[in-house]
Write an enzyme that holds these catalytic residues in place. Sequence first.
Site, PDB file in Angstrom:
ATOM      1  N   LYS A 107       0.889  -1.164   0.000  1.00  0.00           N
ATOM      2  CA  LYS A 107       0.000   0.000   0.000  1.00  0.00           C
ATOM      3  C   LYS A 107       0.921   1.207   0.000  1.00  0.00           C
ATOM      4  O   LYS A 107       1.624   1.471   0.981  1.00  0.00           O
ATOM      5  CB  LYS A 107      -0.924   0.010   1.223  1.00  0.00           C
ATOM      6  CG  LYS A 107      -1.924   1.156   1.157  1.00  0.00           C
ATOM      7  CD  LYS A 107      -3.080   0.906   2.081  1.00  0.00           C
ATOM      8  CE  LYS A 107      -3.014   1.740   3.331  1.00  0.00           C
ATOM      9  NZ  LYS A 107      -3.188   3.182   3.091  1.00  0.00           N
ATOM     10  N   GLY A 168      -7.484  10.104   9.715  1.00  0.00           N
ATOM     11  CA  GLY A 168      -7.777  10.374  11.120  1.00  0.00           C
ATOM     12  C   GLY A 168      -8.784  11.480  11.359  1.00  0.00           C
ATOM     13  O   GLY A 168      -9.062  11.827  12.507  1.00  0.00           O
ATOM     14  N   ALA A 195      -9.161   6.122   4.219  1.00  0.00           N
ATOM     15  CA  ALA A 195      -8.846   7.268   5.078  1.00  0.00           C
ATOM     16  C   ALA A 195      -9.995   8.260   5.233  1.00  0.00           C
ATOM     17  O   ALA A 195     -10.668   8.620   4.263  1.00  0.00           O
ATOM     18  CB  ALA A 195      -7.618   8.032   4.586  1.00  0.00           C
ATOM     19  N   GLY A 196     -10.165   8.678   6.471  1.00  0.00           N
ATOM     20  CA  GLY A 196     -11.094   9.757   6.788  1.00  0.00           C
ATOM     21  C   GLY A 196     -12.517   9.333   7.081  1.00  0.00           C
ATOM     22  O   GLY A 196     -13.379  10.178   7.303  1.00  0.00           O
ATOM     23  N   ASN A 217      -9.062   2.742   9.907  1.00  0.00           N
ATOM     24  CA  ASN A 217      -8.166   2.533  11.044  1.00  0.00           C
ATOM     25  C   ASN A 217      -8.663   3.292  12.275  1.00  0.00           C
ATOM     26  O   ASN A 217      -9.202   2.717  13.224  1.00  0.00           O
ATOM     27  CB  ASN A 217      -6.732   2.940  10.681  1.00  0.00           C
ATOM     28  CG  ASN A 217      -5.714   2.471  11.708  1.00  0.00           C
ATOM     29  OD1 ASN A 217      -4.552   2.284  11.395  1.00  0.00           O
ATOM     30  ND2 ASN A 217      -6.098   2.221  12.950  1.00  0.00           N
ATOM     31  N   THR A 218      -8.523   4.622  12.237  1.00  0.00           N
ATOM     32  CA  THR A 218      -8.725   5.411  13.447  1.00  0.00           C
ATOM     33  C   THR A 218     -10.110   5.220  14.071  1.00  0.00           C
ATOM     34  O   THR A 218     -10.232   5.081  15.286  1.00  0.00           O
ATOM     35  CB  THR A 218      -8.506   6.915  13.127  1.00  0.00           C
ATOM     36  OG1 THR A 218      -7.290   7.056  12.398  1.00  0.00           O
ATOM     37  CG2 THR A 218      -8.431   7.737  14.394  1.00  0.00           C
TER      38      THR A 218
HETATM   39  C1  LIG Z   1      -3.947   2.814   8.145  1.00  0.00           C
HETATM   40  C2  LIG Z   1      -3.764   3.422   6.841  1.00  0.00           C
HETATM   41  O1  LIG Z   1      -3.258   2.781   6.006  1.00  0.00           O
HETATM   42  C3  LIG Z   1      -4.123   4.817   6.547  1.00  0.00           C
HETATM   43  O2  LIG Z   1      -4.312   5.044   5.198  1.00  0.00           O
HETATM   44  C4  LIG Z   1      -5.106   5.493   7.377  1.00  0.00           C
HETATM   45  O3  LIG Z   1      -4.703   5.467   8.702  1.00  0.00           O
HETATM   46  C5  LIG Z   1      -6.541   5.093   7.311  1.00  0.00           C
HETATM   47  O4  LIG Z   1      -7.286   6.212   7.598  1.00  0.00           O
HETATM   48  P1  LIG Z   1      -8.160   6.425   8.920  1.00  0.00           P
HETATM   49  O5  LIG Z   1      -7.230   6.223  10.079  1.00  0.00           O
HETATM   50  O6  LIG Z   1      -8.716   7.804   8.786  1.00  0.00           O
HETATM   51  O7  LIG Z   1      -9.236   5.362   8.883  1.00  0.00           O
END
Ligand SMILES: CC(=O)[C@@H](O)[C@H](O)COP(=O)(O)O
Length: 267
Positions: A107, A168, A195-196, A217-218
């Site tokens: 990735k 995040g 993400a986001g 993730n977050t």
């Molecule tokens: C974990 C990762 O690969 C990232 O691209 C990112 O941390 C994901 O985004 P969020 O933490 O906003 O879910």
Amino acid sequence: MTLADTRTADALSIYGEAIGSRLLLGTSQYPSPDTLRRSVEASGAEIVTVSLRRESSGDVKTGQRFFDLLKSFGARVLPNTAGCHTAREAITTAQMAREVFETDWIKLEVIANDDTLQPDVYGLVDAAEKLTRDGFKVLPYCTEDLSVAQRLVGAGCQVLMPWAAPIGSARGLMNPYGLKTLRAFYPDLPLIVDAGLGAPSHAALALEMGYDGVLINTAVAKAADSVAMAVAFAKAVEAGRMAYRSGIMPPRDMASPSSPVAGLALL
Ligand SMILES: CC(=O)[C@@H](O)[C@H](O)COP(=O)(O)O
């Protein structure tokens, strides 16, 4: 049709490999390794991503223990190049990741600045070209910009991971129009929103729009109950995908009676 039937019949294909779950999970920021393990198990995620750079930046043994823990989950470990600010750093990190995790999947993240964690799309394309030439299967974390997407596909990427919002931030789909355009332009290319995303409804919306999956993730790691939130995201992803495949009713400007009007008594 059961949920299990749907999953099998509708597997996501990435670089020719069938992936049963359309929810991908990040592995950082969990309150404990045990919470991480239980969250991954509960979510049914078949791909988990890990930052080689961040997790190996401290004590080498601690990093290795964490990598071994991830390998024990049974999910495919997708190393990422989080924390890299140049194509060169990302390429070196990808090469190390290939040895540590014995995978040619990467990735790819090249970050433009630390405030927004926005992809540096120039460095990203540069690194993607070099890595695909070196035999990597690249999953690039990108923006929803169509011209960048075209360059990445031209570089050999067979999947794209456009952001919804800054990493995040939990803001959800900031540019649904751009994401819809990207989906329409590449109807057959696997597209995973990365993400986001902050709430399961954000994930459901991405799948309803025809996106093939989401990476979170977050929002899971930082939830008061990560395990329950992992399940909530998994259900939202299943619901969004099923709705997309079932044909979502387009919105109308005017009312339309939902019960029959024919046969009513004339008063
Ligand atoms: C974990 C990762 O690969 C990232 O691209 C990112 O941390 C994901 O985004 P969020 O933490 O906003 O879910």
